[in-house]
Design an enzyme around this catalytic site. Structure first.
Site, short mmCIF file in Angstrom:
data_model
loop_
_atom_site.label_atom_id
_atom_site.label_comp_id
_atom_site.label_asym_id
_atom_site.label_seq_id
_atom_site.Cartn_x
_atom_site.Cartn_y
_atom_site.Cartn_z
N ARG A 1 0.89 -1.25 0.17
CA ARG A 1 0.09 0.05 0.08
C ARG A 1 0.81 1.42 0.10
O ARG A 1 1.56 1.29 0.85
CB ARG A 1 -0.96 -0.07 1.26
CG ARG A 1 -1.77 1.23 1.62
CD ARG A 1 -2.95 1.51 0.56
NE ARG A 1 -3.56 2.62 0.80
CZ ARG A 1 -4.71 2.99 1.49
NH1 ARG A 1 -5.21 2.06 2.35
NH2 ARG A 1 -5.30 4.11 1.49
N ARG B 1 -6.05 1.59 -4.77
CA ARG B 1 -5.18 0.99 -3.99
C ARG B 1 -5.12 -0.48 -3.80
O ARG B 1 -6.11 -1.26 -4.10
CB ARG B 1 -5.26 1.57 -2.42
CG ARG B 1 -6.68 1.37 -2.03
CD ARG B 1 -7.06 2.70 -1.34
NE ARG B 1 -8.39 2.60 -0.61
CZ ARG B 1 -9.44 3.68 -1.38
NH1 ARG B 1 -9.20 4.20 -2.43
NH2 ARG B 1 -10.70 3.61 -0.77
N ASP C 1 -6.79 -1.88 1.67
CA ASP C 1 -6.99 -0.67 2.57
C ASP C 1 -7.79 -1.39 3.78
O ASP C 1 -9.02 -1.99 3.62
CB ASP C 1 -8.03 0.18 1.58
CG ASP C 1 -8.65 1.35 2.64
OD1 ASP C 1 -7.84 1.66 3.88
OD2 ASP C 1 -9.44 2.19 2.46
N ASP D 1 -9.55 -0.65 7.26
CA ASP D 1 -10.19 0.11 8.23
C ASP D 1 -10.76 -0.40 9.17
O ASP D 1 -11.11 -1.55 9.24
CB ASP D 1 -11.34 0.75 7.32
CG ASP D 1 -10.84 1.96 6.36
OD1 ASP D 1 -9.80 2.49 6.49
OD2 ASP D 1 -11.92 1.83 5.65
#
Length: 142
Positions: free
Chosen positions: A63, A72, A75, A77
């Site tokens: 990343r 990307r 990712d 989260d």
């Protein structure tokens, strides 16, 4: 996705994994669709320790942060941390925009439909069902 999930296993016990979903890009739309899923992780780490480890996993997986909301490779989260709330310069829990995003709520409602948002006091299913039309999200069939 499987590699990311395997790496998250080093941070705690992966209790649940949603289906994979193909999701239409939001905001910066001139890019390919994304794959998303939600994971329930039982960990002994603090939120700060967990986000630091997550960022390390993202970096290990290639990343690079070149364009906000752009393409990307990975990712990850942190959406919720139990019923905790936290706001620092590096981390906000619950994730501040999760209740507005179908690509978050669709997989999250699959594995945690009755979990309540700690601030909004609505379940993930209720938040998902309250979203306006749009934000195409469909189950990914391999």
């Amino acid at each position: 996705m499987n590699a990311a999930i395997d790496r998250l296993r080093s941070l705690g016990e992966v209790l649940q994994v949603s289906s994979l979903y193909e999701t239409e890009p939001v905001e910066f739309t001139a890019q390919p669709w994304f794959l998303n899923c939600a994971i329930e992780l039982d960990t002994e780490k603090t939120p700060q320790q967990l986000i630091e480890a997550i960022l390390e996993i993202e970096q290990q997986m290639g990343r690079t942060r070149t364009q906000k909301k752009g393409p990307r490779s990975i990712d990850i989260d942190m959406l919720l941390f139990g019923d905790s709330t936290l706001e620092t310069k590096d981390l906000t829990i619950p994730h501040p925009a999760m209740h507005e995003r179908r690509f978050v709520l669709e997989p999250l409602a699959e594995i945690a439909s009755n979990v309540r948002h700690p601030l909004l006091k609505r379940t993930m299913r209720e938040l998902r069902d309250a979203l306006p039309p749009g934000q195409a999200v469909r189950k990914f069939v391999d």
